[in-house]
Design a protein around this motif. Structure first.
Motif, PDB file in Angstrom:
ATOM      1  N   LEU A 112       0.536  -0.965  -0.029  1.00 31.08           N
ATOM      2  CA  LEU A 112       0.233   0.183  -0.423  1.00 31.08           C
ATOM      3  C   LEU A 112       0.871   1.567   0.127  1.00 31.08           C
ATOM      4  N   ASP A 113       0.393   2.157  -1.162  1.00 31.91           N
ATOM      5  CA  ASP A 113       0.788   3.402  -1.005  1.00 31.91           C
ATOM      6  C   ASP A 113       0.443   4.616  -0.858  1.00 31.91           C
ATOM      7  N   LEU A 114       0.263   5.413   0.262  1.00 31.20           N
ATOM      8  CA  LEU A 114      -0.399   6.915  -0.038  1.00 31.20           C
ATOM      9  C   LEU A 114      -0.474   7.636  -1.147  1.00 31.20           C
ATOM     10  N   VAL A 115      -0.937   7.962  -2.138  1.00 34.61           N
ATOM     11  CA  VAL A 115      -0.633   8.703  -2.718  1.00 34.61           C
ATOM     12  C   VAL A 115      -1.051  10.146  -2.930  1.00 34.61           C
ATOM     13  N   LYS A 116      -2.693  10.304  -1.442  1.00 36.66           N
ATOM     14  CA  LYS A 116      -3.383  11.359  -1.709  1.00 36.66           C
ATOM     15  C   LYS A 116      -4.162  11.612  -0.941  1.00 36.66           C
ATOM     16  N   VAL A 117      -4.224  12.835  -0.003  1.00 33.96           N
ATOM     17  CA  VAL A 117      -4.726  12.737   1.449  1.00 33.96           C
ATOM     18  C   VAL A 117      -5.380  14.325   0.607  1.00 33.96           C
ATOM     19  N   GLU A 118      -6.728  14.692   0.957  1.00 34.57           N
ATOM     20  CA  GLU A 118      -7.152  15.667   0.791  1.00 34.57           C
ATOM     21  C   GLU A 118      -8.062  16.426   1.984  1.00 34.57           C
ATOM     22  N   SER A 119      -8.246  17.398   3.053  1.00 30.29           N
ATOM     23  CA  SER A 119      -9.356  17.699   3.621  1.00 30.29           C
ATOM     24  C   SER A 119      -9.992  18.289   3.615  1.00 30.29           C
ATOM     25  N   GLU A 120     -10.790  18.972   4.200  1.00 27.88           N
ATOM     26  CA  GLU A 120     -12.312  19.641   4.394  1.00 27.88           C
ATOM     27  C   GLU A 120     -12.692  19.768   5.756  1.00 27.88           C
ATOM     28  N   PRO A 121     -12.083  21.153   6.487  1.00 26.93           N
ATOM     29  CA  PRO A 121     -11.365  22.439   5.692  1.00 26.93           C
ATOM     30  C   PRO A 121     -10.040  21.873   4.902  1.00 26.93           C
ATOM     31  N   ALA A 122      -9.747  22.888   4.234  1.00 29.13           N
ATOM     32  CA  ALA A 122      -8.584  22.636   2.926  1.00 29.13           C
ATOM     33  C   ALA A 122      -7.673  23.451   4.160  1.00 29.13           C
ATOM     34  N   ASP A 123      -7.275  24.280   5.075  1.00 25.29           N
ATOM     35  CA  ASP A 123      -6.334  24.612   6.216  1.00 25.29           C
ATOM     36  C   ASP A 123      -6.110  24.053   6.975  1.00 25.29           C
ATOM     37  N   ILE A 124      -6.731  22.567   7.811  1.00 26.46           N
ATOM     38  CA  ILE A 124      -6.992  22.144   8.421  1.00 26.46           C
ATOM     39  C   ILE A 124      -5.942  20.643   9.218  1.00 26.46           C
ATOM     40  N   GLU A 125      -5.227  20.753   7.059  1.00 30.59           N
ATOM     41  CA  GLU A 125      -3.552  19.398   7.839  1.00 30.59           C
ATOM     42  C   GLU A 125      -2.895  20.457   7.966  1.00 30.59           C
ATOM     43  N   ARG A 126      -2.628  21.435   8.567  1.00 32.38           N
ATOM     44  CA  ARG A 126      -1.359  22.014   9.563  1.00 32.38           C
ATOM     45  C   ARG A 126      -2.058  21.651  11.169  1.00 32.38           C
ATOM     46  N   TYR A 127      -3.270  21.303  11.441  1.00 37.15           N
ATOM     47  CA  TYR A 127      -3.023  21.337  12.660  1.00 37.15           C
ATOM     48  C   TYR A 127      -3.336  20.093  12.981  1.00 37.15           C
ATOM     49  N   ILE A 128      -3.351  18.875  12.340  1.00 37.73           N
ATOM     50  CA  ILE A 128      -3.219  17.420  12.633  1.00 37.73           C
ATOM     51  C   ILE A 128      -2.519  16.678  11.750  1.00 37.73           C
ATOM     52  N   SER A 129      -0.941  17.212  11.292  1.00 33.63           N
ATOM     53  CA  SER A 129      -0.043  17.137  10.707  1.00 33.63           C
ATOM     54  C   SER A 129       0.205  16.333  11.271  1.00 33.63           C
ATOM     55  N   GLN A 130       0.674  16.415  12.461  1.00 32.48           N
ATOM     56  CA  GLN A 130       1.514  15.699  13.621  1.00 32.48           C
ATOM     57  C   GLN A 130       1.045  13.811  13.981  1.00 32.48           C
ATOM     58  N   ALA A 131      -0.798  14.571  13.510  1.00 30.05           N
ATOM     59  CA  ALA A 131      -0.911  12.839  13.953  1.00 30.05           C
ATOM     60  C   ALA A 131      -1.718  11.617  12.559  1.00 30.05           C
ATOM     61  N   THR A 132      -1.383  12.622  11.497  1.00 28.89           N
ATOM     62  CA  THR A 132      -1.352  12.145  10.174  1.00 28.89           C
ATOM     63  C   THR A 132      -1.130  11.046  10.295  1.00 28.89           C
ATOM     64  N   PRO A 133       0.116  10.803  10.377  1.00 30.50           N
ATOM     65  CA  PRO A 133       1.683   9.720  10.166  1.00 30.50           C
ATOM     66  C   PRO A 133       0.893   8.754  10.679  1.00 30.50           C
ATOM     67  N   GLN A 134       0.942   8.713  12.000  1.00 28.67           N
ATOM     68  CA  GLN A 134       0.020   7.734  12.926  1.00 28.67           C
ATOM     69  C   GLN A 134      -1.141   7.160  12.407  1.00 28.67           C
ATOM     70  N   LEU A 135      -2.495   8.114  12.215  1.00 32.98           N
ATOM     71  CA  LEU A 135      -3.363   7.725  11.809  1.00 32.98           C
ATOM     72  C   LEU A 135      -3.910   7.053  10.354  1.00 32.98           C
ATOM     73  N   MET A 136      -2.700   7.327   9.100  1.00 27.93           N
ATOM     74  CA  MET A 136      -2.508   6.786   8.051  1.00 27.93           C
ATOM     75  C   MET A 136      -1.905   5.225   8.775  1.00 27.93           C
ATOM     76  N   GLY A 137      -1.041   4.829   9.299  1.00 29.40           N
ATOM     77  CA  GLY A 137       0.422   3.593   9.425  1.00 29.40           C
ATOM     78  C   GLY A 137      -0.991   2.922  10.270  1.00 29.40           C
ATOM     79  N   PHE A 138      -2.277   3.088  10.779  1.00 37.77           N
ATOM     80  CA  PHE A 138      -3.701   2.794  11.341  1.00 37.77           C
ATOM     81  C   PHE A 138      -3.619   1.714  10.215  1.00 37.77           C
ATOM     82  N   LEU A 139      -5.169   2.848   9.074  1.00 34.49           N
ATOM     83  CA  LEU A 139      -5.401   2.513   8.164  1.00 34.49           C
ATOM     84  C   LEU A 139      -4.541   1.129   6.791  1.00 34.49           C
ATOM     85  N   ARG A 140      -3.085   1.769   6.993  1.00 33.15           N
ATOM     86  CA  ARG A 140      -2.365   0.982   5.744  1.00 33.15           C
ATOM     87  C   ARG A 140      -2.411  -0.359   6.219  1.00 33.15           C
ATOM     88  N   ASN A 141      -2.104  -0.296   8.285  1.00 32.71           N
ATOM     89  CA  ASN A 141      -2.060  -2.274   8.010  1.00 32.71           C
ATOM     90  C   ASN A 141      -3.553  -2.623   8.385  1.00 32.71           C
TER      91      ASN A 141
END
Length: 179
Positions: A112-141
């Motif tokens: 599995l290769d994460l190729v794209k992440v979009e968020s709504e609202p768009a500027d929310i990514e900077r607030y959740i960026s620290q949690a995103t790798p761990q959450l994507m790891g859970f999802l990938r697993n």
């Protein structure tokens, strides 16, 4: 006479096998399976400080790239903290190589290769960026360890295919089950 019957029986079997040498599973069938049977929810922390992620809607694209299945999942993410609670929608797209496990009669994903992440609202990514790798790891697993489709052995056609399947191949819009 017995030899003639055996020869005719073998010829008929070969003819039938040649006519039914492949079965295909469509993108729509996989999406229905995923949205009905696959439920993913992760919660870390507590009500005061924590993160939760829940998948809602999955979409599948087969064969846009050779031997590749793309899975796009809509997810709801909530980050609880006393200063600024965050609620957002994420749309993640993974690409992977599907493979067939003859023991479980199921199709799984690997590499599995994460190729794209979009968020709504768009500027929310900077607030959740620290949690995103761990959450994507859970999802990938989770996606690597859960079948994305299982042949229904209660259906006589799929039960027969489940016994005879050797491998699968990705084609545009479908997975072809080969015997």
């Amino acid at each position: 006479m017995i030899t003639l019957v055996k020869t005719l029986g073998l010829s008929l079997l070969l003819l039938l096998t040649g006519c039914a040498s492949q079965y295909s599973i469509t993108e729509s069938q996989i999406e229905q399976y995923l949205n009905k049977d696959m439920h993913f929810e992760v919660q870390q922390g507590n009500k005061l400080i924590g993160v939760s992620l829940k998948l809602n809607d999955m979409q599948v694209v087969l064969g846009a790239k050779p031997n590749t299945m793309a899975v796009t999942a809509a997810a709801m993410i909530t980050v609880n903290n006393p200063l600024m609670p965050i609620h957002a929608k994420l749309k993640t797209t993974f690409e992977a190589a599907p493979w067939y496990d003859s023991e479980t009669k199921s199709i799984y994903l690997r590499q599995l290769d994460l190729v794209k992440v979009e968020s709504e609202p768009a500027d929310i990514e900077r607030y959740i960026s620290q949690a995103t790798p761990q959450l994507m790891g859970f999802l990938r697993n989770y996606l690597e360890n859960q079948p994305v489709y299982t042949l229904d052995t209660r259906d006589s056609n799929q039960a027969l295919m489940a016994k005879m399947t050797k491998e699968i191949a990705v084609q545009q819009g479908k997975l072809v089950v080969k015997f």
